[in-house]
Scaffold this motif. Sequence first.
Motif, PDB file in Angstrom:
ATOM      1  N   GLU A 129       0.811  -1.213   0.000  1.00 21.80           N
ATOM      2  CA  GLU A 129       0.000   0.000   0.000  1.00 21.80           C
ATOM      3  C   GLU A 129       0.853   1.276   0.000  1.00 21.80           C
ATOM      4  O   GLU A 129       0.568   2.237  -0.727  1.00 21.80           O
ATOM      5  N   LEU A 132       2.281   2.001  -3.336  1.00 20.99           N
ATOM      6  CA  LEU A 132       1.306   2.634  -4.219  1.00 20.99           C
ATOM      7  C   LEU A 132       1.164   4.117  -3.893  1.00 20.99           C
ATOM      8  O   LEU A 132       1.010   4.951  -4.800  1.00 20.99           O
ATOM      9  N   GLU A 133       1.222   4.461  -2.612  1.00 26.73           N
ATOM     10  CA  GLU A 133       1.152   5.873  -2.230  1.00 26.73           C
ATOM     11  C   GLU A 133       2.335   6.647  -2.794  1.00 26.73           C
ATOM     12  O   GLU A 133       2.190   7.795  -3.232  1.00 26.73           O
ATOM     13  N   ARG A 134       3.492   6.034  -2.765  1.00 32.61           N
ATOM     14  CA  ARG A 134       4.676   6.693  -3.311  1.00 32.61           C
ATOM     15  C   ARG A 134       4.540   6.908  -4.813  1.00 32.61           C
ATOM     16  O   ARG A 134       4.926   7.942  -5.352  1.00 32.61           O
ATOM     17  N   ILE A 135       3.989   5.918  -5.509  1.00 33.45           N
ATOM     18  CA  ILE A 135       3.762   6.055  -6.949  1.00 33.45           C
ATOM     19  C   ILE A 135       2.851   7.238  -7.236  1.00 33.45           C
ATOM     20  O   ILE A 135       3.064   7.993  -8.202  1.00 33.45           O
ATOM     21  N   ALA A 136       1.837   7.418  -6.408  1.00 30.14           N
ATOM     22  CA  ALA A 136       0.868   8.492  -6.640  1.00 30.14           C
ATOM     23  C   ALA A 136       1.493   9.875  -6.568  1.00 30.14           C
ATOM     24  O   ALA A 136       0.933  10.841  -7.108  1.00 30.14           O
ATOM     25  N   THR A 137       2.658   9.996  -5.909  1.00 28.41           N
ATOM     26  CA  THR A 137       3.305  11.307  -5.778  1.00 28.41           C
ATOM     27  C   THR A 137       4.417  11.516  -6.806  1.00 28.41           C
ATOM     28  O   THR A 137       5.065  12.556  -6.804  1.00 28.41           O
ATOM     29  N   ARG A 143       4.743   8.248 -14.682  1.00 32.53           N
ATOM     30  CA  ARG A 143       3.561   7.532 -14.225  1.00 32.53           C
ATOM     31  C   ARG A 143       3.126   6.382 -15.126  1.00 32.53           C
ATOM     32  O   ARG A 143       2.601   5.373 -14.616  1.00 32.53           O
ATOM     33  N   ASP A 147       2.363   3.204 -13.045  1.00 37.18           N
ATOM     34  CA  ASP A 147       0.991   2.703 -12.923  1.00 37.18           C
ATOM     35  C   ASP A 147       0.925   1.216 -13.262  1.00 37.18           C
ATOM     36  O   ASP A 147       0.121   0.466 -12.684  1.00 37.18           O
ATOM     37  N   ALA A 150       1.997  -0.486 -10.166  1.00 33.18           N
ATOM     38  CA  ALA A 150       0.929  -0.513  -9.168  1.00 33.18           C
ATOM     39  C   ALA A 150      -0.068  -1.630  -9.450  1.00 33.18           C
ATOM     40  O   ALA A 150      -0.439  -2.400  -8.554  1.00 33.18           O
TER      41      ALA A 150
END
Length: 252
Positions: A129, A132-137, A143, A147, A150
């Motif tokens: 989880e 995934l939060e790190r990917i979102a930033t 991306r 993505d 993720a």
Amino acid sequence: MALLSAVVLAVQLAGRSLHDVVREAAQAGVPDATAFHTTLDSALADGAMRIVLVLDRAPQDLIRLVGYLEAVTHGLVIDLITVASYELGGGRFVVPQRVEPERIVREAIEPGGTPAPATRSGELVDGHELFLERIATAPARHRPVLDLFAAWAVRLSDARLADIRTFFGKNGDAVLLPRLRPGQGGLVSLYVRADGRPALQWWRSVFEKHAPGSISAVGAAGGTEIGRGTLAPVVDQALLDEVFAAYVEAAG
């Protein structure tokens, strides 16, 4: 192995072979010289070894370093031991205690399971989880591949093909570590670099042991032969699909 004996351990061996020294110390259960050297060469090539560090105290930086090394390697086990000495009734008692890096991580998690907001440098956390939060930033230009990372992490977790953890390095990297069960190394490690760049690192010795039938397909999808801890030059959906199939092979 010859370099290890001739250079690194030359003083300690005092002209003897490493096999002779080990046999004298163990006195039983040591294989013949040929089998011993073959096994040792293989362990050194794969990085499969156990290191024991015995200290009077363990600084936090060392604990994090041990956790990091165990997280990003597939065969290395590090025992970090602190020793306290006490005098009681005219005698001296020595009490060893093993320091577990992951215990430090768990203590950094707030009650209820929510990670503490403090810096995560050096932390190893269960699950995908936070990866995934790190990917979102990450920056938008990275991306598309991130993505894919993720979606792949969620797919692997849902299929229960690996024990997944996330490691946060001091250099700002977030590393997804999908390890085979039970307690085995991972076929790959997925990175979100400090600047948001994606990377996929594969571990040939784990493939050879657990998913040999997938080596050719994964290497072809990644654009080169799988090496020992090297990075895939091509990372796309085709490669991630082949890696997923490799985890299926390893689980089966």
